[in-house]
Motif scaffolding. Structure first.
Motif, PDB file in Angstrom:
ATOM      1  N   TYR A   1     -11.861   1.494 108.498  1.00 27.53           N
ATOM      2  CA  TYR A   1     -12.356   0.155 108.126  1.00 27.53           C
ATOM      3  C   TYR A   1     -12.531  -0.764 109.340  1.00 27.53           C
ATOM      4  CZ  TYR A   1     -11.237   2.013 103.597  1.00 27.53           C
ATOM      5  OH  TYR A   1     -11.199   2.816 102.492  1.00 27.53           O
ATOM      6  N   ARG A   2     -12.490  -0.171 110.509  1.00 27.81           N
ATOM      7  CA  ARG A   2     -12.677  -0.965 111.726  1.00 27.81           C
ATOM      8  C   ARG A   2     -14.163  -1.301 111.869  1.00 27.81           C
ATOM      9  NH1 ARG A   2     -14.241   0.017 116.869  1.00 27.81           N
ATOM     10  NH2 ARG A   2     -13.324  -1.400 118.392  1.00 27.81           N
ATOM     11  N   VAL A   3     -14.445  -2.585 112.205  1.00 22.22           N
ATOM     12  CA  VAL A   3     -15.839  -3.030 112.328  1.00 22.22           C
ATOM     13  C   VAL A   3     -16.006  -3.741 113.665  1.00 22.22           C
ATOM     14  CG1 VAL A   3     -17.658  -4.425 111.247  1.00 22.22           C
ATOM     15  CG2 VAL A   3     -15.843  -3.490 109.843  1.00 22.22           C
ATOM     16  N   ASP A   4     -17.148  -3.514 114.304  1.00 20.43           N
ATOM     17  CA  ASP A   4     -17.461  -4.232 115.533  1.00 20.43           C
ATOM     18  C   ASP A   4     -17.826  -5.671 115.152  1.00 20.43           C
ATOM     19  OD1 ASP A   4     -18.650  -5.336 117.754  1.00 20.43           O
ATOM     20  OD2 ASP A   4     -19.818  -3.553 118.271  1.00 20.43           O
ATOM     21  N   PRO A   5     -17.117  -6.675 115.687  1.00 24.33           N
ATOM     22  CA  PRO A   5     -17.408  -8.052 115.262  1.00 24.33           C
ATOM     23  C   PRO A   5     -18.846  -8.482 115.565  1.00 24.33           C
ATOM     24  CG  PRO A   5     -15.786  -8.028 117.052  1.00 24.33           C
ATOM     25  CD  PRO A   5     -16.028  -6.601 116.655  1.00 24.33           C
ATOM     26  N   TRP A   6     -19.509  -7.780 116.509  1.00 28.59           N
ATOM     27  CA  TRP A   6     -20.899  -8.155 116.840  1.00 28.59           C
ATOM     28  C   TRP A   6     -21.896  -7.416 115.965  1.00 28.59           C
ATOM     29  CZ3 TRP A   6     -20.064 -12.365 119.171  1.00 28.59           C
ATOM     30  CH2 TRP A   6     -19.020 -12.485 120.076  1.00 28.59           C
ATOM     31  N   GLN A   7     -21.383  -6.535 115.076  1.00 28.25           N
ATOM     32  CA  GLN A   7     -22.311  -5.798 114.205  1.00 28.25           C
ATOM     33  C   GLN A   7     -21.792  -5.819 112.777  1.00 28.25           C
ATOM     34  OE1 GLN A   7     -23.059  -1.996 116.029  1.00 28.25           O
ATOM     35  NE2 GLN A   7     -24.244  -3.027 117.588  1.00 28.25           N
ATOM     36  N   LEU A   8     -21.435  -7.027 112.340  1.00 25.48           N
ATOM     37  CA  LEU A   8     -20.841  -7.192 111.013  1.00 25.48           C
ATOM     38  C   LEU A   8     -21.731  -6.678 109.897  1.00 25.48           C
ATOM     39  CD1 LEU A   8     -19.278 -10.683 110.307  1.00 25.48           C
ATOM     40  CD2 LEU A   8     -18.320  -8.413 109.932  1.00 25.48           C
ATOM     41  N   GLU A   9     -23.059  -6.823 110.112  1.00 25.44           N
ATOM     42  CA  GLU A   9     -24.005  -6.445 109.053  1.00 25.44           C
ATOM     43  C   GLU A   9     -23.883  -4.964 108.705  1.00 25.44           C
ATOM     44  OE1 GLU A   9     -24.746  -7.704 111.976  1.00 25.44           O
ATOM     45  OE2 GLU A   9     -25.674  -6.013 113.009  1.00 25.44           O
ATOM     46  N   GLN A  10     -23.334  -4.171 109.654  1.00 24.30           N
ATOM     47  CA  GLN A  10     -23.197  -2.737 109.379  1.00 24.30           C
ATOM     48  C   GLN A  10     -22.148  -2.448 108.302  1.00 24.30           C
ATOM     49  OE1 GLN A  10     -22.583  -0.639 113.029  1.00 24.30           O
ATOM     50  NE2 GLN A  10     -24.731  -0.816 113.608  1.00 24.30           N
ATOM     51  N   PHE A  11     -21.275  -3.425 108.034  1.00 19.92           N
ATOM     52  CA  PHE A  11     -20.200  -3.176 107.066  1.00 19.92           C
ATOM     53  C   PHE A  11     -20.697  -3.291 105.619  1.00 19.92           C
ATOM     54  CE2 PHE A  11     -16.337  -4.163 104.640  1.00 19.92           C
ATOM     55  CZ  PHE A  11     -15.572  -3.074 105.017  1.00 19.92           C
ATOM     56  N   GLY A  12     -21.803  -3.952 105.446  1.00 20.56           N
ATOM     57  CA  GLY A  12     -22.292  -4.135 104.071  1.00 20.56           C
ATOM     58  C   GLY A  12     -21.633  -5.334 103.433  1.00 20.56           C
ATOM     59  N   ARG A  13     -21.431  -5.254 102.109  1.00 21.29           N
ATOM     60  CA  ARG A  13     -20.946  -6.434 101.385  1.00 21.29           C
ATOM     61  C   ARG A  13     -19.438  -6.638 101.566  1.00 21.29           C
ATOM     62  NH1 ARG A  13     -20.714  -9.736  97.137  1.00 21.29           N
ATOM     63  NH2 ARG A  13     -19.513  -8.793  95.469  1.00 21.29           N
ATOM     64  N   LEU A  14     -19.074  -7.876 101.829  1.00 19.53           N
ATOM     65  CA  LEU A  14     -17.644  -8.201 101.921  1.00 19.53           C
ATOM     66  C   LEU A  14     -17.233  -8.879 100.611  1.00 19.53           C
ATOM     67  CD1 LEU A  14     -17.732  -9.564 105.565  1.00 19.53           C
ATOM     68  CD2 LEU A  14     -16.309  -7.664 104.812  1.00 19.53           C
ATOM     69  N   HIS A  15     -16.115  -8.457 100.052  1.00 18.04           N
ATOM     70  CA  HIS A  15     -15.683  -9.001  98.757  1.00 18.04           C
ATOM     71  C   HIS A  15     -14.707 -10.157  98.980  1.00 18.04           C
ATOM     72  CE1 HIS A  15     -17.572  -5.607  96.824  1.00 18.04           C
ATOM     73  NE2 HIS A  15     -17.094  -4.885  97.828  1.00 18.04           N
ATOM     74  N   PRO A  16     -14.842 -11.210  98.201  1.00 17.51           N
ATOM     75  CA  PRO A  16     -13.989 -12.382  98.462  1.00 17.51           C
ATOM     76  C   PRO A  16     -12.518 -12.177  98.109  1.00 17.51           C
ATOM     77  CG  PRO A  16     -15.454 -12.776  96.583  1.00 17.51           C
ATOM     78  CD  PRO A  16     -15.832 -11.451  97.143  1.00 17.51           C
ATOM     79  N   HIS A  17     -12.204 -11.165  97.277  1.00 18.13           N
ATOM     80  CA  HIS A  17     -10.815 -11.059  96.793  1.00 18.13           C
ATOM     81  C   HIS A  17      -9.856 -10.390  97.777  1.00 18.13           C
ATOM     82  CE1 HIS A  17     -12.830  -7.356  95.643  1.00 18.13           C
ATOM     83  NE2 HIS A  17     -11.647  -6.777  95.760  1.00 18.13           N
ATOM     84  N   LEU A  18     -10.378  -9.633  98.757  1.00 14.86           N
ATOM     85  CA  LEU A  18      -9.469  -8.971  99.721  1.00 14.86           C
ATOM     86  C   LEU A  18      -9.627  -9.621 101.094  1.00 14.86           C
ATOM     87  CD1 LEU A  18      -9.450  -5.056  99.644  1.00 14.86           C
ATOM     88  CD2 LEU A  18      -7.526  -6.603  99.340  1.00 14.86           C
TER      89      LEU A  18
END
Ligand SMILES: Cc1cc2nc3c(=O)[nH]c(=O)nc-3n(C[C@H](O)[C@H](O)[C@H](O)COP(=O)(O)OP(=O)(O)OC[C@H]3O[C@@H](n4cnc5c(N)ncnc54)[C@H](O)[C@@H]3O)c2cc1C
Length: 456
Positions: free
Chosen positions: A172-189
């Motif tokens: 679940y590690r994401v590059d902060p400069w490529q956030l769009e690669q993670f897809g949808r972020l859910h507000p509950h977690l």
């Protein structure tokens, strides 16, 4: 060094701020017969890691007044900015702060002007990753990922900030400069950011721009946040004695006295730190190695947050997030990360606490900053090290280089470097006011070296 063909180009590897300005300065310093090859693996030239962001909330960390690309024209960027109609420029009592993407446009325009200036074009762009420099005669054969090779008389390595080793390890590690690669972020977690410095500040802005409305937890060893800019003038650099530079504690005592004097005079610590800027390299090089190591172990986080400050609007956003409870900044260390379904289970030990804290997060953003040379996965640096053309700099930070910016390695060669890669050698070398001077100096040194070789 043996003589070299006077028409072979000098290559500049990397077209962030360092490479762009090195190339522009080389065009002035080298004779008309000598071209410059500027190589960049990213799509855009003149941007680099810092100025590629399109987000208006990602502001320059320095006032516009300090961001001219040219040391001999200190108001050049301010004058350019005055001619722009773009929104997002923030005028505050502490100074004017422009979006970093706009600064990238300034650099791209400077580059475009350099390409089209004069009669015969001398600046050639290679949009490819450089993968190797193979020694050939007095110069190199430059290899690119795409296949083409180029004969060059020498090279300036401007590869910039080294990426970290890819930690922390998690699916679940994401590059902060490529956030769009993670897809949808859910507000509950919640989302975890590792690091609480300037990259964390940017990452919070990116997450909100990305539509994430949930809780953010940011953790670093000490949980220190970058301080904010204020309307304070730099004070004259103190006249440090050999005794002041003999040990870190003596030096710290001396700087504390300077801060007390600044307070008494109605200024503050910012003026003292800004006044140290022109002599920081000298201080770094004068301190005994054991004292520099102590600085890195104990003082670096404190230095970083005072030295690298935020623009007031960005600091206000962070303060509001903390006040609302949507951002929690923690001092502590990560003990374990276990990947589970749709989440990572993180165990933290808050600083000074006797018990762990457990967090379930949907992604982990690494905002810890710059990596070590020994850990770099960068294929070019690894090859250059294997060839003996470069070696790690002091404390494994960046590359080793002489006072003439020439990269040092068991084999050596016509290879220079500048910018953040000089971190271990110079310490104060990662921001525009330092790099613009280095670009002028490197260009003059490269030209002088080639002149000498031609005369030989
Ligand atoms: C997020 C962020 C914000 C910053 N904000 C500021 C600020 O406001 N003011 C300030 O003064 N400083 C700021 N800095 C400091 C910054 O380090 C310098 O201002 C400057 O941008 C450094 O430029 P650089 O060219 O050395 O490195 P980089 O910007 O890292 O550029 C290096 C370039 O080299 C390319 N490259 C690397 N290897 C190869 C290869 N093998 N082949 C081809 N191309 C290659 C990369 O793609 C990259 O474009 C910031 C830094 C960061 C990370």
């Amino acid at each position: 060094m043996p003589a070299t063909d006077t028409t072979l180009p000098i290559a500049v590897i990397g077209a962030g701020f360092s490479g762009t300005m090195a190339a522009i300065q080389l065009l002035s310093a080298l004779p008309q017969s000598r071209p410059v090859l500027l190589c960049e693996r990213a799509e855009a030239f003149g941007r680099g890691l810092a100025y590629a962001t399109p987000a208006p909330a990602h502001l320059l960390n320095l006032r516009a007044a300090n961001m001219s690309a040219f040391p001999d024209r200190p108001h050049h960027f301010e004058a350019w900015l005055a001619g722009q109609t773009e929104e997002g420029v923030q005028r505050t009592p502490a100074g004017t702060f422009a979006p970093r993407g706009l600064y990238g446009r300034y650099l791209a325009e400077l580059l475009q002007r350099a390409i089209t200036a004069g009669g015969v074009p001398r600046l050639h762009l290679v949009n490819d990753a450089v993968t190797d420099l193979e020694p050939a005669g007095a110069g190199y054969i430059l290899h690119t990922e795409g296949g083409p090779v180029h004969r060059v008389a020498g090279a300036v390595l401007a590869a910039g900030n080294l990426a970290g080793p890819g930690a922390p390890h998690s699916h679940y590690r994401v590059d902060p400069w490529q956030l769009e690669q993670f897809g949808r972020l859910h507000p509950h977690l919640p989302v975890l950011i590792v690091g609480t410095g300037l990259t964390m500040v940017d990452t919070v802005a990116s997450l909100r721009a990305h539509g994430f409305s949930g809780r953010i937890v940011a953790v670093s060893r000490r949980g220190l946040l970058p301080r904010v800019h204020a309307p304070v003038e730099a004070r004259p650099a103190p006249n440090l004695t050999t005794q002041d530079l003999a040990s870190l504690s003596v030096l710290l005592g001396r700087i504390r006295r300077e801060v007390a004097a600044a307070d008494a005079a109605g200024s503050d610590w910012r003026g003292v730190l800004d006044g140290l800027r022109p002599i920081t390299d000298l201080i770094w090089r004068s301190l005994p190695p054991a004292e520099r190591a102590r600085f890195l172990r104990h003082l670096r986080p404190f230095w970083d947050v005072h030295r690298h400050r935020t623009a007031p609007p960005a600091a206000r956003t962070i303060a509001d997030e903390i006040a609302r409870g949507s951002l929690e900044v923690l001092a502590g260390r990560i003990r374990t990360i276990r990947d589970a379904e749709a989440q990572a289970l993180v165990t933290l030990r808050p600083r000074g606490a006797g018990e762990d804290r457990h967090l379930a997060v949907q992604c982990i953003l690494d905002a810890t900053g710059i990596g070590l040379v020994s850990e770099t996965p960068d294929p070019l640096l690894r090859r250059l090290m294997a060839r003996g053309l470069v070696r790690p700099g002091p404390f494994g930070l960046g590359l080793d280089a002489g006072p003439d910016y020439r990269a040092l390695g068991p084999r050596g060669g016509r290879l220079w470097t500048l910018g953040p890669l000089l971190r271990g050698v110079l310490w104060e070398c990662i921001a525009v006011p330092d790099i613009r001077n280095q670009a002028v100096e490197v260009a003059a040194l490269v030209a002088a070296d080639l002149d000498r070789a031609e005369a030989a």
